[in-house]
Design an enzyme around this catalytic site. Structure first.
Site, PDB file in Angstrom:
ATOM      1  N   TYR A  33      38.822  34.944  52.440  1.00  0.00           N
ATOM      2  CA  TYR A  33      37.660  35.436  51.677  1.00  0.00           C
ATOM      3  C   TYR A  33      38.038  36.515  50.668  1.00  0.00           C
ATOM      4  O   TYR A  33      39.170  36.972  50.625  1.00  0.00           O
ATOM      5  CB  TYR A  33      36.506  35.858  52.578  1.00  0.00           C
ATOM      6  CG  TYR A  33      36.666  36.949  53.606  1.00  0.00           C
ATOM      7  CD1 TYR A  33      37.735  37.832  53.642  1.00  0.00           C
ATOM      8  CD2 TYR A  33      35.672  37.098  54.573  1.00  0.00           C
ATOM      9  CE1 TYR A  33      37.813  38.818  54.594  1.00  0.00           C
ATOM     10  CE2 TYR A  33      35.741  38.103  55.532  1.00  0.00           C
ATOM     11  CZ  TYR A  33      36.804  38.950  55.539  1.00  0.00           C
ATOM     12  OH  TYR A  33      36.881  39.947  56.481  1.00  0.00           O
ATOM     13  N   GLU A  34      37.064  36.856  49.823  1.00  0.00           N
ATOM     14  CA  GLU A  34      37.280  37.751  48.667  1.00  0.00           C
ATOM     15  C   GLU A  34      38.348  37.206  47.720  1.00  0.00           C
ATOM     16  O   GLU A  34      39.125  37.969  47.139  1.00  0.00           O
ATOM     17  CB  GLU A  34      37.633  39.171  49.118  1.00  0.00           C
ATOM     18  CG  GLU A  34      36.572  39.836  49.957  1.00  0.00           C
ATOM     19  CD  GLU A  34      35.201  39.842  49.321  1.00  0.00           C
ATOM     20  OE1 GLU A  34      35.106  39.744  48.077  1.00  0.00           O
ATOM     21  OE2 GLU A  34      34.204  39.911  50.057  1.00  0.00           O
ATOM     22  N   GLY A  35      38.390  35.917  47.575  1.00  0.00           N
ATOM     23  CA  GLY A  35      39.400  35.283  46.721  1.00  0.00           C
ATOM     24  C   GLY A  35      40.595  34.891  47.563  1.00  0.00           C
ATOM     25  O   GLY A  35      41.310  35.758  48.066  1.00  0.00           O
ATOM     26  N   ARG A  51      38.489  43.688  47.961  1.00  0.00           N
ATOM     27  CA  ARG A  51      39.840  43.151  48.117  1.00  0.00           C
ATOM     28  C   ARG A  51      40.779  44.187  48.726  1.00  0.00           C
ATOM     29  O   ARG A  51      41.637  43.856  49.540  1.00  0.00           O
ATOM     30  CB  ARG A  51      40.355  42.643  46.769  1.00  0.00           C
ATOM     31  CG  ARG A  51      39.720  41.330  46.389  1.00  0.00           C
ATOM     32  CD  ARG A  51      40.028  40.865  44.981  1.00  0.00           C
ATOM     33  NE  ARG A  51      39.415  39.545  44.780  1.00  0.00           N
ATOM     34  CZ  ARG A  51      39.406  38.884  43.631  1.00  0.00           C
ATOM     35  NH1 ARG A  51      39.968  39.413  42.553  1.00  0.00           N
ATOM     36  NH2 ARG A  51      38.838  37.705  43.541  1.00  0.00           N
TER      37      ARG A  51
END
Length: 618
Positions: A457-459, A317
């Protein structure tokens, strides 16, 4: 800067490029700005963090300049190649774009893959703050390319933190060197954020391994032709375990099984089903991965897979936050060059290029607004990212719980705000080009398209906002957010006693007050109606991002003002810092108040419609 050397004023047009007869965007690493942040603002070599004593100006300059050369000369020219050619899947073999493999070999040979990795496994052991700076440089030059070593570093970190000694010795030396690369496998066709719904199974075997069966999608760098092996970290459920997310475990599943002499052996039962066709990052292999009873080994404890995976995700993140910044940076560099070169119209106050047929775009206030938005964001976000990386170093190398709490609080803000704003900045840069910005061969479209994934992406950024407001604010009784308020308040109080800084400090104090009021509103209203929290989380994340970068600008302005008082060299650089700080305070900070008012509107109107009422026609 970003202007081709052959271009004359008003003649910035198609240039011979690697694709033939096209204008190619270029990239120059912002080494001077990074040096200013590392040494004048963060005072890196004076910190009591182990390893920082080596970070003197000459040392960091040498590393950043070399990273810049590699990026400008090798990675940036391949950016458009990767975008045009993409990745192909032929008879089960994934082929990367032309030139990628040779560039990857050069990257490895330079030792860049292990810059901040453990020396026990072949890394150089340098602080994370330095790898964050070089990471921005490399990603700005070629984001899709840098995802291959980037995902590997995340997998390395998870094995380093949670693996057995045997697992570390087996995998880490080859992953540090990127002879073997790594991935993270979370998402399945029917579940993304809600990982408790996953169906991938891990059946225990008599030899202590597990048979992994299932399908994963959206796997970045899932397979390629640039390394000898790919080490997949795969989330799966062991039959009979707890339901939902509490039953998820993490497994090491290599593409090729590793022989006793630590060389790749027979092919594991893992294959690429297809390459995803995406809006951007075409040079990265985003794969559908099929696991058909593939042999895997448990990483960490049974049913504790999310704890191990979060080692990767938190690091990823922060890396994605810097991707947002990196695309904004390279887009701004090129937009600035275009605005200085392109002749269009006359300044509304009178001709500024009287000997030419028109004035350059940069004289027009609306173009200035766009460029100043970009400049003030890019330079402020860079300071925010490097300061946060220094907190990670303090946390890991000093065991500083306060630093750990602060960076945990900041992670969703960095990821969410820097990628939201980073995308917006690429759109502003594209707009400077007018019609040329919408034409593929000028390259601005790629920055917009590549930056867009960083918000997802990555949350997704909605998940980041909920992580911030639903979890991080209340952690340990709100200790981290109180520490954030206290530290900023102290800097503001000190700055108010300085004639030059006082106006900036007062503006920041008002914006901080907006964030504190929004925090209090959540405390008073979200308990009885959790929808109020969900409805305002995005706004709160942006308030905190705006205020955090404002804090960085106050710190940078303090240094610049002192340098000017001391009468040192580079007066123009420090004057520009002060002018940009004033712009940020004038133009960005007022948004905190508007966002607070949106947040305090609550969720009633947002939740009022029944599902069927969303339709606009019967």
């Amino acid at each position: 800067h970003a202007v081709p050397a052959a271009a004359e004023k008003g003649q910035l047009t198609r240039q011979p490029g690697i694709l033939g007869g096209e204008y190619m965007p270029t990239y120059t690493a912002p080494v001077k700005d990074m040096q200013f942040i590392l040494h004048d603002v963060l005072k890196a070599s004076e910190q009591d963090v182990p390893g920082y004593e080596d970070l003197d100006r000459d040392f960091t300059a040498a590393i950043l300049e070399e990273a810049g050369k590699l990026s400008s000369d090798v990675f940036a020219p391949l950016n458009a190649v990767g975008d045009k050619e993409g990745v192909t899947l032929e008879n089960g073999v994934v082929r990367t774009p032309k030139g990628f493999k040779e560039a990857f070999d050069q990257f490895r040979e330079g030792g860049w893959t292990g810059l901040d990795c453990d020396p026990e496994f072949g890394g150089q052991g340098l602080p994370h703050v330095l790898s964050t700076a070089t990471g921005e440089i490399f990603s700005a030059a070629n984001m899709a390319f840098m995802m291959y070593p980037g995902l590997t570093h995340g997998a390395y970190s998870a094995i380093h933190a949670h693996g057995t000694d045997e697992q570390k010795q087996t995998y880490l030396p080859k992953m540090v060197s990127c002879e073997w690369t790594g991935t993270m496998n979370l998402t399945e066709p029917h579940c993304g954020t809600d990982l408790g719904l996953m169906r991938t199974k891990a059946e225990p075997q008599d030899d202590g391994s597990y048979a992994i069966t299932g399908q994963k999608i959206f796997i970045s760098a899932g397979d390629h032709d640039m390394s000898d092996n790919v080490i997949h970290l795969v989330l799966a459920k062991i039959p009979g375990g707890p339901e939902g997310i509490k039953g998820v475990s993490l497994f090491i599943v290599p593409k090729f099984l590793v022989k006793d002499d630590n060389t790749p052996g027979e092919r594991n039962a893992v294959s690429v089903g297809k390459i995803e066709e995406k809006m951007g990052i075409h040079g990265n292999a985003t794969c559908v991965m099929n696991y058909d009873g593939a042999k895997g080994w448990l990483l960490g404890e049974e049913h504790k897979g999310m704890r191990a995976m979060f080692t990767m995700m938190n690091e990823a993140r922060l890396g994605v936050a810097m991707q947002g910044l990196s695309q904004a940076t390279v887009a701004y560099e090129n937009a600035l060059a275009y605005a200085r070169d392109r002749l269009q119209g006359r300044a509304i106050t009178g001709a500024e290029n009287p000997d030419g047929p028109a004035d350059p775009l940069i004289v027009h206030p609306d173009i200035r607004r766009s460029l100043m938005d970009q400049k003030s964001f890019v330079e402020g976000a860079r300071a925010f990212g490097l300061w946060s990386a220094s907190l990670i170093d303090r946390s890991h190398r000093n065991g500083d719980d306060k630093a750990e709490g602060l960076v945990s609080l900041m992670t969703p803000v960095l990821k969410g705000f820097l990628t939201d704003q980073g995308f917006d900045m690429t759109v502003l840069a594209q707009q400077v080009y007018g019609g040329h910005g919408y034409i593929e061969e000028w390259g601005m479209s790629q920055f917009v398209r590549d930056a867009r994934i960083a918000q997802i992406y990555e949350g997704t950024n909605g998940v980041q906002a909920m992580d911030l407001c639903g979890r991080k604010l209340a952690q340990k009784g709100g200790a981290a957010i109180q520490a954030f308020f206290k530290a900023m308040g102290e800097d503001i109080a000190e700055a108010k006693s300085d004639e030059t800084l006082a106006p900036l400090a007062e503006q920041l104090e008002k914006a901080l007050g907006q964030q504190q009021a929004a925090t209090m509103w959540f405390m008073q209203n979200a308990m009885q109606n959790p929808n109020h929290l969900g409805a305002g989380a995005h706004h709160y994340m942006h308030i905190m991002g705006i205020v955090s970068i404002g804090w960085m600008w106050l710190r940078m302005a303090k240094v610049a003002a002192q340098k000017l008082k001391d009468g040192g060299d580079d007066k123009a650089f420090y004057e520009a810092k002060l002018a940009t700080a004033r712009y940020y305070m004038d133009r960005y900070l007022p948004d905190a108040g508007a966002l607070r008012r949106k947040l305090e509107a609550g969720s009633d109107s947002l939740m009022a419609l029944g599902e069927e009422a969303f339709a606009t026609a019967a």
